[in-house]
Design an enzyme around this catalytic site. Structure first.
Site, PDB file in Angstrom:
ATOM      1  N   LYS A 192      -1.496  -9.390   7.970  1.00  0.00           N
ATOM      2  CA  LYS A 192      -1.535 -10.080   6.484  1.00  0.00           C
ATOM      3  C   LYS A 192      -0.121  -8.623   6.695  1.00  0.00           C
ATOM      4  O   LYS A 192      -0.402  -7.888   6.338  1.00  0.00           O
ATOM      5  CB  LYS A 192      -2.081  -9.930   5.345  1.00  0.00           C
ATOM      6  CG  LYS A 192      -1.584 -10.259   4.536  1.00  0.00           C
ATOM      7  CD  LYS A 192      -2.309  -9.899   2.533  1.00  0.00           C
ATOM      8  CE  LYS A 192      -2.025  -8.516   2.577  1.00  0.00           C
ATOM      9  NZ  LYS A 192      -0.715  -8.616   2.106  1.00  0.00           N
ATOM     10  N   CYS A 302       3.115   7.685   5.186  1.00  0.00           N
ATOM     11  CA  CYS A 302       1.721   9.309   4.822  1.00  0.00           C
ATOM     12  C   CYS A 302       1.136  10.120   6.066  1.00  0.00           C
ATOM     13  O   CYS A 302       0.561  11.028   4.971  1.00  0.00           O
ATOM     14  CB  CYS A 302       0.369   8.078   5.259  1.00  0.00           C
ATOM     15  SG  CYS A 302       0.204   7.439   6.512  1.00  0.00           S
ATOM     16  N   GLU A 399      -0.680  12.117  -3.758  1.00  0.00           N
ATOM     17  CA  GLU A 399       0.318  11.082  -2.507  1.00  0.00           C
ATOM     18  C   GLU A 399       2.177  10.679  -3.089  1.00  0.00           C
ATOM     19  O   GLU A 399       1.326   9.519  -4.128  1.00  0.00           O
ATOM     20  CB  GLU A 399      -0.229  10.109  -1.957  1.00  0.00           C
ATOM     21  CG  GLU A 399       0.827  10.026  -0.465  1.00  0.00           C
ATOM     22  CD  GLU A 399      -0.368   8.891   0.342  1.00  0.00           C
ATOM     23  OE1 GLU A 399      -0.771   8.163  -0.060  1.00  0.00           O
ATOM     24  OE2 GLU A 399       0.175   9.371   1.762  1.00  0.00           O
TER      25      GLU A 399
HETATM   26  P1  ADP Z   1       0.881   0.730  -1.821  1.00  0.00           P
HETATM   27  O1  ADP Z   1       0.101   1.152  -3.134  1.00  0.00           O
HETATM   28  O2  ADP Z   1       1.287   1.526  -0.817  1.00  0.00           O
HETATM   29  O3  ADP Z   1       1.998  -0.686  -2.452  1.00  0.00           O
HETATM   30  P2  ADP Z   1      -1.358  -0.777  -0.191  1.00  0.00           P
HETATM   31  O4  ADP Z   1      -2.405  -0.317  -0.008  1.00  0.00           O
HETATM   32  O5  ADP Z   1      -1.288  -1.588  -2.221  1.00  0.00           O
HETATM   33  O6  ADP Z   1      -0.304  -0.149  -0.607  1.00  0.00           O
HETATM   34  O7  ADP Z   1      -1.382  -2.146   0.251  1.00  0.00           O
HETATM   35  C1  ADP Z   1      -1.111  -2.266   1.809  1.00  0.00           C
HETATM   36  C2  ADP Z   1      -1.829  -3.130   2.373  1.00  0.00           C
HETATM   37  O8  ADP Z   1      -2.748  -2.974   1.165  1.00  0.00           O
HETATM   38  C3  ADP Z   1      -0.542  -4.167   2.297  1.00  0.00           C
HETATM   39  O9  ADP Z   1      -0.250  -5.180   2.799  1.00  0.00           O
HETATM   40  C4  ADP Z   1      -1.297  -4.759   0.695  1.00  0.00           C
HETATM   41  O10 ADP Z   1      -0.937  -6.250   0.578  1.00  0.00           O
HETATM   42  C5  ADP Z   1      -2.401  -5.367   0.669  1.00  0.00           C
HETATM   43  N1  ADP Z   1      -3.311  -4.888  -0.478  1.00  0.00           N
HETATM   44  C6  ADP Z   1      -3.243  -4.411  -1.426  1.00  0.00           C
HETATM   45  N2  ADP Z   1      -4.433  -3.969  -2.714  1.00  0.00           N
HETATM   46  C7  ADP Z   1      -5.520  -5.130  -1.694  1.00  0.00           C
HETATM   47  C8  ADP Z   1      -6.619  -5.344  -1.625  1.00  0.00           C
HETATM   48  N3  ADP Z   1      -7.734  -5.370  -3.427  1.00  0.00           N
HETATM   49  N4  ADP Z   1      -7.098  -5.758  -1.184  1.00  0.00           N
HETATM   50  C9  ADP Z   1      -6.770  -5.840   0.289  1.00  0.00           C
HETATM   51  N5  ADP Z   1      -5.905  -5.955   0.874  1.00  0.00           N
HETATM   52  C10 ADP Z   1      -5.153  -5.339  -0.711  1.00  0.00           C
END
Ligand code: ADP
Length: 501
Positions: A192, A302, A399
């Site tokens: 994904k 990161c 961060e």
């Molecule tokens: P950022 O906060 O830097 O945008 P995220 O950690 O939110 O990064 O996103 C990294 C990846 O995790 C993306 O592919 C996002 O769609 C996915 N993601 C975000 N929230 C969830 C969740 N609750 N469960 C699984 N995957 C998630």
């Protein structure tokens, strides 16, 4: 590819968007719901394309395909040598499409096109080549059993169906870093990509078909984190989830894994990495390294050296040099080869970074340079340096994931080490010094997974990469990453006809 005009005046070769649907069992499909989402060009906020919005039903379909390919298909049953042949063909195809892939990441994520062409895509290809070379070298061990009448050995077997949840800052490298070792191990997978940057992952999916991977081995489900991502982390039929992203989401993924089938979880999370510049450093080189460490990829990395500690003897000189160089750090269109920094990935990230800059100003840090958004179109921010940052400030602790540096002064080596470790994170650290005693003492005292001495971002295919503390629990790259997609099976049998107990 077609010629186009970019915001900022640079003429670029913009990629044609060919793939916008989910890739499941070797086919491009609409989402079961028929829903789509818009992927946005951060140079100007305009819609690039509508992408299939995968959800639980689509993840189920993709996992079924991956499960079938794992349980009944040829991929895990082939010899490593045969798997390597297909992975190598895939690598050739990636290498033949470097410009198109780099352009997709630039238009989708605001990443510098020339950096993509020279670094990201070749590095992605490098991961596939490296693990193709490892696929036929996966060995178990012959065991020295305590009972001499017994013979025992171990087999390393693929872990099964893997869910890869990928962030938006390095769409190609992250895809390769996760997919390549999992393929070499014999796993099948559902990937994904981040909702901000789905385009290159769909292109990699298309190339996987051309390379000849059996259907179901690589599936790509585009969509949001709380829908498609959450469906992956809580899926009962996924054996491992590999995630790179924020610490908060990492925690949710671990919770979802614990609440479902206790799947294995690899997390590569945030950082607040220190760069320590000692009195004996070359001022010019140290300043250049600090800027690169903090502003590369617009600070959306990161391992960014977002906390820079300079020893008091050269503090004034290094600071002056850094400010001078930061003023020359060109922000502009990512397709313009003179740009060193493109736009932030999206409006949300842009606003978040600007709000951290406001915190820095309001909390009493000294703004040395930058501190503003640029232009009224797109998500461009000036490279920003704050001095006199103290450990209680938000910009010191959290961060930011943007081009914002916090600058601090230290006196002794011990104080430098203490400052460096004063964080909940432990991803990377940099040391600038010519003194071997300083280098050895400091590199062994910092609690971080990666230490770069007189360099920064010295990533290498063979060099394991990952975090201590709240920066994660896994290692990517190198043979450690391959191991993380394998599990060990012990096999024991009596020698001759001796009794077995
Ligand atoms: P950022 O906060 O830097 O945008 P995220 O950690 O939110 O990064 O996103 C990294 C990846 O995790 C993306 O592919 C996002 O769609 C996915 N993601 C975000 N929230 C969830 C969740 N609750 N469960 C699984 N995957 C998630």
């Amino acid at each position: 590819m077609e010629d186009g005009k970019c915001n900022g005046g640079a003429t670029a070769v913009l990629p044609e968007i060919k793939f916008t649907k989910l890739f499941i069992n070797g086919q491009f499909l609409d989402a079961a719901s028929g829903k789509t989402f818009e992927t946005i060009d951060p140079r100007n906020g305009e819609v690039i394309a509508k992408i299939a919005a995968g959800d639980k039903e689509d993840v189920d379909l993709a996992v079924n395909a991956a499960r079938h390919a794992f349980d009944h298909g040829p991929w895990p049953r082939m010899t490593g040598f045969e798997r390597a042949r297909i992975i190598n063909k895939y690598t050739d195809l990636i290498e033949q499409n470097i410009e198109e892939l780099a352009a997709l990441d630039s238009i989708d994520g605001g990443k510098l096109f020339h950096a993509g062409k020279m670094n990201d895509i070749p590095a992605a290809a490098g991961h596939f080549r490296y693990y193709a070379g490892a696929a036929d070298k996966i060995h178990g061990e012959t065991l020295r059993m305590t009972r001499p009448s017994m013979f025992g050995y171990t087999l390393k077997e693929p872990i099964g169906v893997v869910g890869h949840i990928i962030p938006w800052n390095f769409p190609s490298i992250m895809f390769a870093m996760k997919v390549a070792p999992a393929l070499a191990a014999g796993c099948t997978m559902v990937v994904k990509p981040a909702e901000q940057t789905p385009l290159s992952a769909l292109f990699y999916a298309h190339l996987s078909k051309e390379a000849g991977f059996p259907d179901g081995v690589i599936n790509v489900v585009t969509g949001f984190g709380t829908t498609a991502g959450a469906a992956i982390s809580s899926h009962m039929d996924i054996d491992k989830v590999s995630f790179t992203g924020s610490t908060d989401v990492g925690r949710k993924i671990m919770q979802a894994a614990a609440a479902s089938n206790l799947k294995k979880v690899s997390l590569e999370l945030g950082g607040k990495s220190p760069l320590l510049i000692f009195d004996d450093a070359d001022v010019n080189k140290a300043a250049e390294l600090a800027l690169l460490g903090c502003f590369y990829n617009k600070g959306e990395i990161c391992v960014a050296s977002s906390r820079v500690f300079v020893q008091e003897g050269i503090y004034d000189k290094v600071v002056a040099k850094m400010v001078e160089k930061a003023k020359d750090w060109t922000v502009g269109d990512p397709f313009d080869s003179t740009s060193r920094q493109g736009p932030q990935v999206d409006k949300k990230q842009y606003e978040k970074i600007l709000s951290y800059i406001e915190h820095g100003k309001n909390d009493g840090a000294t703004l040395l340079t930058g501190g503003n958004a640029i232009g009224d179109k797109g998500y461009f921010i000036e490279p920003t340096i704050f001095a006199d940052v103290t450990e209680d400030m938000k910009i010191y602790k959290e961060e930011i994931f943007g081009p914002v540096m916090s600058l601090m002064k230290f006196k002794t080596i011990e104080e430098g080490i203490k400052c460096a470790n004063n964080t909940k994170y432990g991803l990377a650290a940099g040391i600038v010094s010519q003194n071997i005693d300083v280098i050895n003492t400091v590199s062994r005292s910092i609690r971080a997974g990666v230490i770069w001495v007189n360099c920064y971002f010295a990533f290498d295919l063979d060099s394991p990469y990952g975090g201590y503390k709240m920066s994660g629990n896994c290692r990517e790259s190198g043979m450690d990453a391959l191991d993380s997609y394998l599990q060990v099976k012990s096999i024991a049998m009596p020698l001759h006809n001796s009794p077995w107990m």
